[in-house]
Design a protein around this motif. Structure first.
Motif, PDB file in Angstrom:
ATOM      1  N   ILE A  33       0.868  -1.180   0.000  1.00  0.00           N
ATOM      2  CA  ILE A  33       0.000   0.000   0.000  1.00  0.00           C
ATOM      3  C   ILE A  33       0.901   1.226   0.000  1.00  0.00           C
ATOM      4  N   SER A  34       0.654   2.132  -0.924  1.00  0.00           N
ATOM      5  CA  SER A  34       1.370   3.410  -0.939  1.00  0.00           C
ATOM      6  C   SER A  34       0.395   4.521  -0.591  1.00  0.00           C
ATOM      7  N   THR A  35       0.875   5.511   0.130  1.00  0.00           N
ATOM      8  CA  THR A  35      -0.002   6.596   0.575  1.00  0.00           C
ATOM      9  C   THR A  35       0.348   7.897  -0.144  1.00  0.00           C
ATOM     10  N   VAL A  36      -0.660   8.759  -0.226  1.00  0.00           N
ATOM     11  CA  VAL A  36      -0.503  10.030  -0.923  1.00  0.00           C
ATOM     12  C   VAL A  36      -1.309  11.090  -0.187  1.00  0.00           C
ATOM     13  N   ASN A  37      -0.869  12.321  -0.270  1.00  0.00           N
ATOM     14  CA  ASN A  37      -1.644  13.441   0.260  1.00  0.00           C
ATOM     15  C   ASN A  37      -2.949  13.566  -0.514  1.00  0.00           C
ATOM     16  N   GLY A  38      -4.057  13.739   0.206  1.00  0.00           N
ATOM     17  CA  GLY A  38      -5.331  13.854  -0.491  1.00  0.00           C
ATOM     18  C   GLY A  38      -6.451  14.213   0.452  1.00  0.00           C
ATOM     19  N   ASN A  39      -7.228  13.215   0.862  1.00  0.00           N
ATOM     20  CA  ASN A  39      -8.346  13.482   1.769  1.00  0.00           C
ATOM     21  C   ASN A  39      -7.892  14.223   3.022  1.00  0.00           C
ATOM     22  N   VAL A  40      -6.757  13.809   3.556  1.00  0.00           N
ATOM     23  CA  VAL A  40      -6.074  14.517   4.637  1.00  0.00           C
ATOM     24  C   VAL A  40      -4.583  14.502   4.304  1.00  0.00           C
ATOM     25  N   ASN A  41      -3.758  15.089   5.171  1.00  0.00           N
ATOM     26  CA  ASN A  41      -2.342  15.206   4.819  1.00  0.00           C
ATOM     27  C   ASN A  41      -1.622  13.853   4.862  1.00  0.00           C
ATOM     28  N   ILE A  42      -0.413  13.842   4.329  1.00  0.00           N
ATOM     29  CA  ILE A  42       0.313  12.580   4.139  1.00  0.00           C
ATOM     30  C   ILE A  42       0.591  11.864   5.455  1.00  0.00           C
ATOM     31  N   ASP A  43       0.825  12.604   6.536  1.00  0.00           N
ATOM     32  CA  ASP A  43       1.057  11.955   7.830  1.00  0.00           C
ATOM     33  C   ASP A  43      -0.182  11.179   8.254  1.00  0.00           C
ATOM     34  N   TYR A  63       4.015   2.176   2.455  1.00  0.00           N
ATOM     35  CA  TYR A  63       5.079   3.112   2.108  1.00  0.00           C
ATOM     36  C   TYR A  63       4.492   4.513   1.937  1.00  0.00           C
ATOM     37  N   ARG A  64       5.194   5.474   2.482  1.00  0.00           N
ATOM     38  CA  ARG A  64       4.765   6.865   2.410  1.00  0.00           C
ATOM     39  C   ARG A  64       5.161   7.457   1.061  1.00  0.00           C
ATOM     40  N   GLY A  65       4.192   8.116   0.422  1.00  0.00           N
ATOM     41  CA  GLY A  65       4.437   8.701  -0.885  1.00  0.00           C
ATOM     42  C   GLY A  65       4.441  10.211  -0.870  1.00  0.00           C
ATOM     43  N   ALA A  66       3.885  10.804  -1.921  1.00  0.00           N
ATOM     44  CA  ALA A  66       3.978  12.250  -2.144  1.00  0.00           C
ATOM     45  C   ALA A  66       3.195  13.032  -1.095  1.00  0.00           C
ATOM     46  N   SER A  67       3.828  14.065  -0.580  1.00  0.00           N
ATOM     47  CA  SER A  67       3.200  14.901   0.458  1.00  0.00           C
ATOM     48  C   SER A  67       2.498  16.114  -0.126  1.00  0.00           C
ATOM     49  N   GLN A  68       2.628  16.320  -1.439  1.00  0.00           N
ATOM     50  CA  GLN A  68       1.977  17.453  -2.082  1.00  0.00           C
ATOM     51  C   GLN A  68       1.830  17.180  -3.569  1.00  0.00           C
ATOM     52  N   PRO A  69       0.916  17.864  -4.242  1.00  0.00           N
ATOM     53  CA  PRO A  69       0.732  17.675  -5.683  1.00  0.00           C
ATOM     54  C   PRO A  69       1.952  18.143  -6.478  1.00  0.00           C
ATOM     55  N   LEU A  70       1.981  17.787  -7.755  1.00  0.00           N
ATOM     56  CA  LEU A  70       3.090  18.194  -8.617  1.00  0.00           C
ATOM     57  C   LEU A  70       3.162  19.707  -8.754  1.00  0.00           C
ATOM     58  N   VAL A  75      -5.181  20.800  -1.330  1.00  0.00           N
ATOM     59  CA  VAL A  75      -6.564  20.870  -0.855  1.00  0.00           C
ATOM     60  C   VAL A  75      -6.842  19.570  -0.114  1.00  0.00           C
ATOM     61  N   ASP A  76      -7.820  19.573   0.777  1.00  0.00           N
ATOM     62  CA  ASP A  76      -8.155  18.328   1.461  1.00  0.00           C
ATOM     63  C   ASP A  76      -9.667  18.189   1.582  1.00  0.00           C
ATOM     64  N   ALA A  77     -10.083  17.065   2.165  1.00  0.00           N
ATOM     65  CA  ALA A  77     -11.511  16.781   2.320  1.00  0.00           C
ATOM     66  C   ALA A  77     -11.817  16.384   3.755  1.00  0.00           C
ATOM     67  N   TYR A 168      -8.955  16.800  -9.301  1.00  0.00           N
ATOM     68  CA  TYR A 168      -8.758  18.219  -8.997  1.00  0.00           C
ATOM     69  C   TYR A 168      -7.547  18.429  -8.096  1.00  0.00           C
ATOM     70  N   CYS A 169      -7.294  17.493  -7.187  1.00  0.00           N
ATOM     71  CA  CYS A 169      -6.144  17.639  -6.276  1.00  0.00           C
ATOM     72  C   CYS A 169      -4.831  17.748  -7.028  1.00  0.00           C
TER      73      CYS A 169
END
Length: 302
Positions: A33-43, A63-70, A75-77, A168-169
């Protein structure tokens, strides 16, 4: 035979439903499982992925992935999923020190290279990690069987009038993925709006098992669109579709991502008439078979 998958995610209540089924069903081998910033922050998304892995007592690496968009601003939800991202259920605390220092995209590359067969990527968050993977390590493309993604819409959006949240994120990342020439299946808002779960349905499954109790409490705190009358569990349809694609109506289409429009940035422009299709777009369910499939799958959970 189990389908080998990698889940790229930003948990998220609807992410939790998809992950729960994937980790529980013998139909799937969740390699990582890889995680990404989205609904809430990467942490928080990383902590939430760990909570779900521990809940199901699996050895699935996270595994921790990208903490911000390109390019985009973050934005979050959290207003939809709660401040933690998994509001409504009291998970035990987890040890974040078990997370590897290896970045998610490097881990995905290694997982693909070490698999004896091509792997399906189930992308249920913003597509930042997948875009970084494809641009940093383009040589792994032949090792990807397909990408099943939750995102986009052939009609209206849910974060703006025309844009769906995940796209949109990070529209630039989505643009890279839709132009990757990989086999893509887009499960967007159109399907989830047609295949909703009313509150009586949610009430009826809460006592099935430990997993149904957990999801029930999460869903009761889930503020998706139309939450007053129904629950739209967007991400779970990636897993349900993989289980039974014949239960859904799908069409080939050319999908492009709007990057520059003042009012339309992040919109997916879907052309069902194009002769240059780059994607399968899942539009709607066949009858109510998805509800039966969801319950049958949930019954196999702990």
């Amino acid at each position: 035979m189990s389908i080998p998958i990698i889940i790229d995610t930003d948990p998220g209540i609807d992410d939790a439903a998809a992950i729960s089924l994937a980790l529980s069903l013998n139909d799937f081998e969740v390699k990582m499982i890889s995680t990404v910033n989205g609904n809430v922050n990467i942490d928080k998304t990383t902590t939430n992925a760990l909570k779900l892995v521990e809940f199901f007592n699996t050895n699935t690496p996270v595994y921790r992935g990208a903490s911000q968009p390109l390019v985009n601003n973050i934005v979050d939800a959290s207003e939809v999923h709660g401040e933690s991202g998994l509001a409504g259920y009291d998970f035990p605390n987890v040890d974040n020190n078990v997370i590897s220092n290896q970045h998610a995209i490097t881990a995905i590359k290694s997982t693909l290279e070490n698999s004896i067969e091509p792997v399906t990527i189930v992308a249920i968050g913003p597509l930042t990690n997948i875009a970084l993977l494809l641009t940093t390590y383009p040589e792994v493309k032949p090792l990807i069987k397909e990408i099943i993604l939750m995102g986009g819409s052939a009609s209206r959006g849910n974060i703006t009038p025309l844009a769906e949240f995940n796209i949109y994120c990070d529209p630039e990342a989505a643009n890279i993925v839709f132009n990757s020439e990989l086999k893509l299946t887009m499960i967007g808002l159109d399907l989830a709006r047609e295949a909703s779960f009313d509150h009586s349905f949610i009430e009826n499954f809460k006592h099935l098992n430990k997993t149904s109790d957990m999801l029930y409490h999460l869903f009761k705190h889930y503020r998706s669109e139309d939450f007053e009358t129904q629950v739209n569990i967007y991400d779970v349809f990636t897993i349900l579709y993989l289980l039974k694609p014949s239960y859904f109506k799908s069409y080939e289409a050319l999908v492009k991502v709007e990057l520059t429009g003042t009012f339309t940035r992040g919109a997916t422009v879907v052309d069902f008439e194009s002769k240059q299709a780059n994607c399968i777009v899942v539009q709607s369910p066949i009858a109510s078979l998805y509800k039966e499939l969801f319950i049958q799958s949930l019954e196999q959970c702990i």
